[in-house]
Write a protein that holds these residues in place. Structure first.
Motif, PDB file in Angstrom:
ATOM      1  N   GLN A 133      -4.571   1.350   1.967  1.00  0.00           N
ATOM      2  CA  GLN A 133      -4.818   1.079   0.556  1.00  0.00           C
ATOM      3  C   GLN A 133      -5.863   2.015  -0.039  1.00  0.00           C
ATOM      4  OE1 GLN A 133      -5.398  -3.097  -0.296  1.00  0.00           O
ATOM      5  NE2 GLN A 133      -3.971  -3.717   1.303  1.00  0.00           N
ATOM      6  N   GLU A 134      -6.356   2.936   0.761  1.00  0.00           N
ATOM      7  CA  GLU A 134      -7.258   3.945   0.205  1.00  0.00           C
ATOM      8  C   GLU A 134      -6.490   4.792  -0.798  1.00  0.00           C
ATOM      9  OE1 GLU A 134      -8.847   6.068   3.492  1.00  0.00           O
ATOM     10  OE2 GLU A 134      -9.818   4.315   4.391  1.00  0.00           O
ATOM     11  N   THR A 135      -7.193   5.261  -1.805  1.00  0.00           N
ATOM     12  CA  THR A 135      -6.558   5.911  -2.956  1.00  0.00           C
ATOM     13  C   THR A 135      -5.573   6.999  -2.545  1.00  0.00           C
ATOM     14  OG1 THR A 135      -8.531   5.490  -4.271  1.00  0.00           O
ATOM     15  CG2 THR A 135      -6.978   7.134  -5.112  1.00  0.00           C
ATOM     16  N   GLU A 136      -5.965   7.878  -1.634  1.00  0.00           N
ATOM     17  CA  GLU A 136      -5.114   8.998  -1.253  1.00  0.00           C
ATOM     18  C   GLU A 136      -3.850   8.530  -0.547  1.00  0.00           C
ATOM     19  OE1 GLU A 136      -4.185  12.995  -1.354  1.00  0.00           O
ATOM     20  OE2 GLU A 136      -5.860  11.938  -2.287  1.00  0.00           O
ATOM     21  N   CYS A 137      -3.942   7.410   0.181  1.00  0.00           N
ATOM     22  CA  CYS A 137      -2.807   6.898   0.960  1.00  0.00           C
ATOM     23  C   CYS A 137      -1.886   6.005   0.129  1.00  0.00           C
ATOM     24  CB  CYS A 137      -3.307   6.117   2.168  1.00  0.00           C
ATOM     25  SG  CYS A 137      -4.341   7.058   3.303  1.00  0.00           S
TER      26      CYS A 137
ATOM     27  N   CYS B  90       1.641   6.561  -1.863  1.00  0.00           N
ATOM     28  CA  CYS B  90       2.933   6.429  -1.190  1.00  0.00           C
ATOM     29  C   CYS B  90       3.120   5.052  -0.577  1.00  0.00           C
ATOM     30  CB  CYS B  90       3.086   7.503  -0.110  1.00  0.00           C
ATOM     31  SG  CYS B  90       3.181   9.185  -0.752  1.00  0.00           S
ATOM     32  N   HIS B  91       2.028   4.507   0.003  1.00  0.00           N
ATOM     33  CA  HIS B  91       2.149   3.230   0.703  1.00  0.00           C
ATOM     34  C   HIS B  91       2.450   2.068  -0.232  1.00  0.00           C
ATOM     35  CE1 HIS B  91       1.317   3.942   4.991  1.00  0.00           C
ATOM     36  NE2 HIS B  91       0.687   5.014   4.556  1.00  0.00           N
ATOM     37  N   ARG B  92       2.142   2.197  -1.514  1.00  0.00           N
ATOM     38  CA  ARG B  92       2.474   1.131  -2.456  1.00  0.00           C
ATOM     39  C   ARG B  92       3.983   0.960  -2.575  1.00  0.00           C
ATOM     40  NH1 ARG B  92       3.722   2.590  -7.676  1.00  0.00           N
ATOM     41  NH2 ARG B  92       2.694   0.732  -8.512  1.00  0.00           N
ATOM     42  N   LYS B  93       4.737   2.000  -2.201  1.00  0.00           N
ATOM     43  CA  LYS B  93       6.191   1.915  -2.226  1.00  0.00           C
ATOM     44  C   LYS B  93       6.754   1.197  -1.000  1.00  0.00           C
ATOM     45  CE  LYS B  93       7.290   6.103  -4.879  1.00  0.00           C
ATOM     46  NZ  LYS B  93       8.163   7.306  -4.883  1.00  0.00           N
ATOM     47  N   MET B  94       5.956   1.123   0.070  1.00  0.00           N
ATOM     48  CA  MET B  94       6.465   0.606   1.344  1.00  0.00           C
ATOM     49  C   MET B  94       5.805  -0.695   1.789  1.00  0.00           C
ATOM     50  SD  MET B  94       6.665   4.224   3.445  1.00  0.00           S
ATOM     51  CE  MET B  94       4.933   4.629   3.143  1.00  0.00           C
ATOM     52  N   ASP B  95       4.474  -0.719   1.787  1.00  0.00           N
ATOM     53  CA  ASP B  95       3.752  -1.847   2.380  1.00  0.00           C
ATOM     54  C   ASP B  95       4.127  -3.202   1.789  1.00  0.00           C
ATOM     55  OD1 ASP B  95       2.634   0.300   3.615  1.00  0.00           O
ATOM     56  OD2 ASP B  95       0.556  -0.128   3.062  1.00  0.00           O
TER      57      ASP B  95
END
Length: 365
Positions: free
Chosen positions: A231-235, A238-243
């Motif tokens: 959930q760190e900004t840089e990650c 993309c992870h908001r699409k998957m997690d």
């Protein structure tokens, strides 16, 4: 005799409507679409497998998973034979093909599995209930094609129903859950990426080479807690699409068993559908079952499914010029009650399939 589009349509419909003709290519499409056939090749750490409820005796787990792949194959074939709302049925059916002798463990509740069997006189048979295994309704006998790695050559299995409050369709079968896990734990990122790409038709960039894509090694913590680093900004771009799409599947262990706790902590199975392209589809979900129900009812999900079918049978990605072919195929699928046969007949008699440009390289070869 295949000189016109009508000739092609006649033969396509003849083959699709004849139950005596096997359609291995159609089954292969669903294997590749769902990716449930990798369960027997996912290497598992023995202590982690034991903690997740899997059978860790010798190669039992891998043999069972290979067998479950053939069971899921058979379920897919049954639904294809019915040919009604095929995708929705695959996503939401509570039917399952099982081998009662080996599969019951994997459809049980993890917390109910007996850690230590009760003492009984030697030679006394221990019942499935004493082992903590799920008790499923007695279904009908059905036969499957047994993979070579399953040494017991008996082909008879049981078609039964799963608890509606615990399982929903192929995405909650152990074959799919294990296929989208790793050696030690669940893999919410992989599962979320699958939902994003296969059901929502979106794409997720590959991991940048500058990123150390490792979760903290924190034994005893839940996967959701360890995934806080994504959930760190840089990650999270993309992870908001998957997690949020993968974490609802935490209601199952990485061996595919239903559970209510993780490392002794109550599970949080909440998630969300975000940026799907359909505002009515977006929103929070309480668990994987609610998410699957919502996705299965979505017109967008069915349109994306048709796009994947196009890519499989055409052997290429679609272009803007293929829009009429995709629209015709979707209308054929929708107007015929979710018929896979109608979808295939539309694709296999389209200009995109019947005609193609031959490249100079192919001409020289």
């Amino acid at each position: 005799r295949l000189k016109t589009r009508e000739d092609a349509a006649r033969e396509v419909n003849r083959i699709l409507s004849d139950p005596a003709i096997r359609k291995p290519r159609v089954l292969q499409f669903f294997r590749e679409y769902f990716d449930y056939d990798r369960a027997g090749s996912i290497c598992k750490d023995t202590p982690a497998l034991t903690a997740a409820g899997g059978d860790n005796k010798g190669t039992n787990h891998y043999t069972t998973m290979n067998g479950m792949t053939s069971h899921t194959d058979r379920l897919v074939e049954l639904i294809l034979a019915e040919d009604k709302q095929v995708l929705s049925e695959l996503l939401t059916t509570n039917r399952v093909v099982i081998s009662p002798g080996t599969d019951l463990r994997y459809f049980s509740e993890l917390e109910k599995l007996v850690k230590k069997l009760p003492k009984v006189p030697k030679g006394t048979r221990i019942s499935d209930a004493d082992r903590g295994y799920v008790e499923l309704p007695k279904g009908e006998n059905i036969h499957v094609r047994v993979p070579q790695v399953v040494k017991n050559g008996r082909t008879q299995r049981n078609l039964t129903e799963l608890p509606a409050d615990q399982r929903r369709g192929v995405l909650t079968h152990p074959s799919w859950l294990v296929s989208h896990s790793d050696a030690m734990d669940n893999h919410a990122i992989l599962r979320g990426r699958w939902v994003r790409e296969r059901l929502l038709g979106d794409s997720v960039p590959d991991i940048p080479i500058t990123v150390d894509a490792m979760l903290p090694d924190e034994p005893g913590e839940t996967l959701r807690h360890r995934m806080r680093v994504t959930q760190e900004t840089e990650c999270y771009r993309c992870h908001r699409k998957m997690d949020p799409l993968g974490l609802p599947f935490e209601m199952f262990s990485h061996a595919g068993l239903y559970r209510t706790t993780d490392n002794g902590k109550k599970l949080n199975t909440k998630g969300a559908i975000i940026d799907s392209g359909d505002p009515e589809l977006d929103g929070p979900v309480k668990d994987a079952l609610e998410m699957i129900d919502r996705l299965a009812a979505s017109e967008r999900v069915h349109q994306v499914f048709v796009r994947h079918a196009f890519r499989f049978w055409m052997g290429r990605n679609e272009t803007i010029h293929d829009a009429p072919v995709l629209q015709d195929a979707y209308r054929a699928y929708r107007d015929n009650g979710g018929s896979m046969n109608a979808l295939l007949a539309s694709l296999l008699t389209s200009d995109a399939f019947l005609y193609r440009k031959v490249s100079k390289l192919e001409t020289r070869n």
